[in-house]
Design an enzyme around this catalytic site. Structure first.
Site, PDB file in Angstrom:
ATOM      1  N   HIS A 124      11.309  -6.572 -10.140  1.00 33.54           N
ATOM      2  CA  HIS A 124      11.994  -6.833 -10.504  1.00 33.54           C
ATOM      3  C   HIS A 124      12.164  -6.732 -12.052  1.00 33.54           C
ATOM      4  CE1 HIS A 124      11.172 -11.188 -10.458  1.00 33.54           C
ATOM      5  NE2 HIS A 124      11.951 -11.326 -11.168  1.00 33.54           N
ATOM      6  N   ASP A 154       8.552  -6.866  -3.694  1.00 34.22           N
ATOM      7  CA  ASP A 154       9.065  -7.098  -4.984  1.00 34.22           C
ATOM      8  C   ASP A 154       7.863  -6.808  -5.434  1.00 34.22           C
ATOM      9  OD1 ASP A 154      10.429  -7.285  -7.650  1.00 34.22           O
ATOM     10  OD2 ASP A 154      10.630  -9.623  -6.594  1.00 34.22           O
ATOM     11  N   ASN A 229       8.099 -16.247 -16.187  1.00 35.05           N
ATOM     12  CA  ASN A 229       7.081 -16.263 -14.772  1.00 35.05           C
ATOM     13  C   ASN A 229       6.855 -15.136 -14.650  1.00 35.05           C
ATOM     14  OD1 ASN A 229       7.248 -19.910 -16.170  1.00 35.05           O
ATOM     15  ND2 ASN A 229       5.361 -19.000 -15.819  1.00 35.05           N
ATOM     16  N   SER A 230       8.013 -14.612 -14.144  1.00 33.88           N
ATOM     17  CA  SER A 230       8.319 -13.347 -12.537  1.00 33.88           C
ATOM     18  C   SER A 230       6.780 -12.342 -13.303  1.00 33.88           C
ATOM     19  CB  SER A 230       9.151 -12.670 -12.888  1.00 33.88           C
ATOM     20  OG  SER A 230      10.196 -13.863 -12.529  1.00 33.88           O
ATOM     21  N   ILE A 285       6.826   0.459  14.864  1.00 34.41           N
ATOM     22  CA  ILE A 285       6.438   0.053  16.700  1.00 34.41           C
ATOM     23  C   ILE A 285       7.836   0.329  17.186  1.00 34.41           C
ATOM     24  CG2 ILE A 285       4.715  -1.861  16.504  1.00 34.41           C
ATOM     25  CD1 ILE A 285       6.339  -3.181  18.033  1.00 34.41           C
ATOM     26  N   GLY A 286       8.624   0.381  16.735  1.00 34.63           N
ATOM     27  CA  GLY A 286      10.199   0.506  16.915  1.00 34.63           C
ATOM     28  C   GLY A 286      10.730  -0.254  17.995  1.00 34.63           C
ATOM     29  N   VAL A 287      11.518  -1.522  18.275  1.00 33.84           N
ATOM     30  CA  VAL A 287      11.626  -2.473  18.670  1.00 33.84           C
ATOM     31  C   VAL A 287      12.933  -2.872  17.704  1.00 33.84           C
ATOM     32  CG1 VAL A 287      10.123  -2.974  20.504  1.00 33.84           C
ATOM     33  CG2 VAL A 287       9.804  -4.572  18.327  1.00 33.84           C
ATOM     34  N   ILE A 289      14.313  -6.784  17.685  1.00 34.07           N
ATOM     35  CA  ILE A 289      14.266  -8.316  18.384  1.00 34.07           C
ATOM     36  C   ILE A 289      15.334  -9.439  18.170  1.00 34.07           C
ATOM     37  CG2 ILE A 289      11.804  -7.854  18.392  1.00 34.07           C
ATOM     38  CD1 ILE A 289      11.846  -8.963  15.406  1.00 34.07           C
TER      39      ILE A 289
END
Length: 500
Positions: A124, A154, A229-230, A285-287, A289
């Site tokens: 950002h 980020d 500070n970012s 992995i295609g779940v 949850i």
């Protein structure tokens, strides 16, 4: 809920709104100071690392603002002449300025991780920038090129070319996993554009989720972090970077001792991928949850609340090919314990693509070890979703024969009910035709039109099947029943209901 500050780009966040508290003091709240005596000095450590911390300055071209149309007023209105003159003057001023795009600049922080010129900062800080410069402690200024960025964590990686014969001071990443709450840390950055500034504090908390992205596991610190500070480093007392300062919570934009940093162990694999590929390549992995609640843990005999409950599995995805099924609870992935739902996407994302891993699941009360090859996440997709939204509730038709159970009225799925609730032709299960208000079923979001597909991982086709499963659970002394619930869109989730 508003998000915490990210550098100078975000508006002020109300602490009262964030934490649900009232601000009791009319004056500005004082910065939180460490209550105990800190290290005698950090001067030697600071001297070693200060030159590696840089100020990041950016500039971008902003299109001219469009003129505001004159409001329409009734003919003869006393304000008609006033508004016409006001907006005419505004238009003339815009024309005098030529309607030209204008340049805007912003400031942030970063740090050198390689003497050849690689610099880490927040995404950002440099987002939408046309030009990026790194300003060093000795007063030198180098133009930086963007190597790659990762919006989900980020982070951004920049590259500068040092002058011939000059070697840049760099710092190394440490192990953020060994940090404990109460360990001393120091932050160096460019607060409010003042230049290199050092502050000292402690680790206040670990694994914070501030709802900024799917992989939130921030370190929280009371070391003063302010706008600018970012992107700057958070050091341990040995001078190792253990975090990248990213966000603060503040009612005024200044530090009140609640700052957040991306842990080094989260950042390191991301930075390595940006350096090698110019992009991130996360595991997948295609779940789908959801969280394991106390009731779900009891119904599945987990012993304690842990793991991530699989609601559904993507066809032909890595999990499906590896034998993972809906209703499994993933408790360990590639040797790492899955403490809760939020931990699994982070662990999977950090796993190299195509790596063969072992996955430990709890299925029908017993642990099983499966093997699968990790796929690559499409960065436009969500790594893991929570429970699906409920469908609008609808009353049961008078002609339907229903069974009342656990605060619901359930019925066998008929062509009439399939049409009424717009269920697919291949939908199966027992349909919920009504849910009583102020019951656990209503609290869990169950509504008319949902389908009960399983009770404690056993398929159901009739209301009698549901009754028999519940009776068995009561006989076995179980307090709750795990229901697999489907909706009209084919989405599946699990919820636990008390059997009493």
């Amino acid at each position: 809920m508003s998000a915490p500050h990210r550098g100078a780009a975000l508006s002020t966040l109300s602490l009262a709104a964030m934490l649900g508290l009232s601000l009791l003091f009319g004056a500005a709240a004082p910065a939180i100071a460490a209550a105990t005596k800190g290290p005698d000095t950090v001067a030697d450590t600071a001297a070693r690392v200060m030159d590696a911390v840089v100020n990041i300055s950016t500039s971008q071209t902003v299109a001219p603002s469009r003129s505001v149309p004159t409001p329409e007023l009734p003919p003869g209105s006393p304000f008609e002449e006033f508004f016409e003159e006001f907006f005419k003057r505004r238009q003339q001023q815009g024309e005098e300025n030529g309607g030209r795009p204008r340049r805007v600049s912003s400031l942030g922080s970063g740090f050198v991780i390689d003497p050849t010129g690689f610099i880490v900062t927040n995404n950002h800080v440099i987002a939408d920038a046309d030009e990026i410069y790194a300003n060093f402690a000795d007063g030198s200024k180098l133009k930086a090129e963007l190597v790659g960025r990762d919006t989900k964590v980020d982070l951004a990686l920049l590259k500068v070319t040092p002058p011939e014969g000059k070697t840049l001071t760099s710092v190394k990443f440490g192990d953020s996993d060994v940090l404990r709450v109460g360990d001393w840390v120091m932050a160096i950055g460019n607060p409010f554009g003042l230049g290199g500034t050092l502050t000292v504090g402690v680790i206040s908390a670990r694994n914070r989720d501030i709802n900024s992205g799917p992989y939130d596991n921030f370190l929280q610190t009371d070391a003063a972090i302010n706008r600018g500070n970012s992107g700057g480093p958070l050091f341990d007392m040995d001078g190792n970077v253990i975090g990248i300062n990213t966000a603060i919570i503040s009612p005024s934009g200044g530090s009140i001792g609640i700052g957040f940093a991306v842990p080094a162990n989260t950042a390191v694999p991301v930075i390595a991928q940006l350096k090698e590929f110019g992009e991130t390549r996360r595991g997948w992995i295609g779940v789908r949850i959801q969280q394991v609640t106390d009731e779900i843990a009891e119904s599945l005999s987990l012993g304690k609340t842990r793991g991530a409950l699989v609601g559904s599995v993507t066809d032909d995805g890595p999990a499906a090919k590896g034998g993972i099924k809906a209703g499994d609870v993933i408790v360990k992935f590639d040797g790492k314990d899955v403490k809760d739902m939020r931990a699994l996407p982070i662990i999977v994302a950090d796993t190299p693509v195509d790596k063969q891993v072992e996955v430990v699941v709890v299925r029908r009360g017993k642990e099983e070890t499966l093997k699968l090859a990790v796929g690559r996440l499409d960065e436009n997709d969500k790594p893991a979703d929570s429970e699906a939204p409920a469908s609008p509730d609808k009353p049961a038709p008078d002609a339907t024969t229903t069974t009342k159970l656990m605060g619901m009225e359930i019925a066998e799925l008929t062509p009439e009910l399939r049409t009424r609730f717009k269920l697919k032709d291949d939908a199966k299960g027992v349909v919920i035709v009504a849910v009583q208000p102020s019951t656990p079923a209503a609290d869990r979001g169950l509504v008319a039109g949902n389908l009960i597909l399983e009770v404690n991982q056993e398929a159901t086709g009739t209301p009698k099947d549901v009754e028999n499963r519940i009776a068995t659970l009561k006989k076995d002394g179980r307090r709750s029943a795990l229901l697999m619930i489907g909706d009209a869109d084919g989405q599946v989730r699990f919820t636990a209901l008390p059997v009493d």
